[in-house]
Design a protein around this motif. Structure first.
Motif, PDB file in Angstrom:
ATOM      1  N   LEU A  37       0.831  -1.201   0.000  1.00  0.00           N
ATOM      2  CA  LEU A  37       0.000   0.000   0.000  1.00  0.00           C
ATOM      3  C   LEU A  37       0.870   1.257   0.000  1.00  0.00           C
ATOM      4  N   PRO A  38       0.357   2.358  -0.558  1.00  0.00           N
ATOM      5  CA  PRO A  38       1.105   3.631  -0.495  1.00  0.00           C
ATOM      6  C   PRO A  38       1.372   4.030   0.958  1.00  0.00           C
ATOM      7  N   GLY A  39       2.461   4.725   1.170  1.00  0.00           N
ATOM      8  CA  GLY A  39       2.840   5.110   2.521  1.00  0.00           C
ATOM      9  C   GLY A  39       1.788   5.958   3.214  1.00  0.00           C
ATOM     10  N   ALA A  40       1.137   6.851   2.453  1.00  0.00           N
ATOM     11  CA  ALA A  40       0.123   7.717   3.052  1.00  0.00           C
ATOM     12  C   ALA A  40      -1.052   6.894   3.578  1.00  0.00           C
ATOM     13  N   LEU A  41      -1.447   5.860   2.830  1.00  0.00           N
ATOM     14  CA  LEU A  41      -2.563   5.025   3.267  1.00  0.00           C
ATOM     15  C   LEU A  41      -2.188   4.203   4.495  1.00  0.00           C
ATOM     16  N   ARG A  42      -0.951   3.727   4.525  1.00  0.00           N
ATOM     17  CA  ARG A  42      -0.493   2.978   5.699  1.00  0.00           C
ATOM     18  C   ARG A  42      -0.440   3.891   6.929  1.00  0.00           C
TER      19      ARG A  42
END
Length: 227
Positions: A37-42
């Protein structure tokens, strides 16, 4: 029905806390399983997880204040609440209690006692199995020499452990992974005992209603044919 301030708080917040518990479990699962997953979503999942735990902490403090007890006594009488606060992955199991309160408040038709015990135990097993497999996978999949390297492995190990089968084909190698495995074992034994005991009790009551003597060697067989 008990009408203390603590009981009123539990009735008012039960459904909301159950929803927060599911949100906590979902955000934790996304962080553990969504490695791509993208870092922002994590980071968002982490923020949701921490926010949900903060809600659990507020609930714990409010329950402590409303109980009118000092902390040492509250810890003794509400030890399960303390365990759930420290191990929030167990929190979704409290959904079972929330469901029971909603049914009681609506005063609608409910399942018989034996059916409720078996149904609640099934829900608890499902939630515990999912939470336990997530925690096990998080601790094990990157460890040197690990047997449990995929989430499928973790789920298989959790299912066989909860069912008390334990094939032994997989085993955790990290200290925290083994601690999770012990917790799964204990929960599996407790839930299996609850279901087995409830089913045995139902059989004995069925025999008593039919005026039959339970099979020789069954629990309660020596108590007589008729009560």
């Amino acid at each position: 029905m008990t009408d203390t301030p603590l009981a009123r708080w539990e009735r008012r917040t039960g459904a909301g806390l159950a929803a927060v518990s599911l949100l906590f479990l979902a955000s934790y699962a996304l962080r553990v399983l969504g490695e791509g997953l993208p870092g922002a979503l994590r980071d968002l999942c982490l923020a949701v997880t921490l926010a949900a735990w903060a809600v659990f902490l507020v609930d714990y403090v409010v329950r402590l204040r409303l109980s009118g007890q000092r902390l040492p006594r509250f810890l003794r009488t509400h030890w399960l609440d303390t365990v759930v606060l420290l191990l929030p992955l167990l929190r979704p199991v409290r959904i079972v209690q929330a469901y029971q309160r909603v049914q009681r408040r609506r005063d609608g038709p409910r399942l018989a006692l034996h059916a409720r015990v078996i149904t609640y135990a099934g829900v608890a097993v499902t939630l515990l199995g999912f939470a336990g497999s997530l925690a096990l996978y998080q601790q094990e999949h990157g460890a040197p020499g690990a047997d449990i390297v995929t989430y499928g492995d973790a789920l298989w190990f959790t299912c066989t452990t909860l069912s008390t089968v334990g094939y032994g084909d997989l085993a955790p190698v990290t200290p925290l992974g083994r601690l999770v495995a012990v917790g799964v074992m204990v929960c599996g034994l407790a839930l299996l005992g609850a279901v087995t005991g409830t089913f045995s009790s139902w059989l004995l009551q069925a025999f008593a209603r039919d005026g039959e003597r339970p099979p020789e060697g069954a629990p309660g067989a020596a108590s007589g044919e008729d009560g």
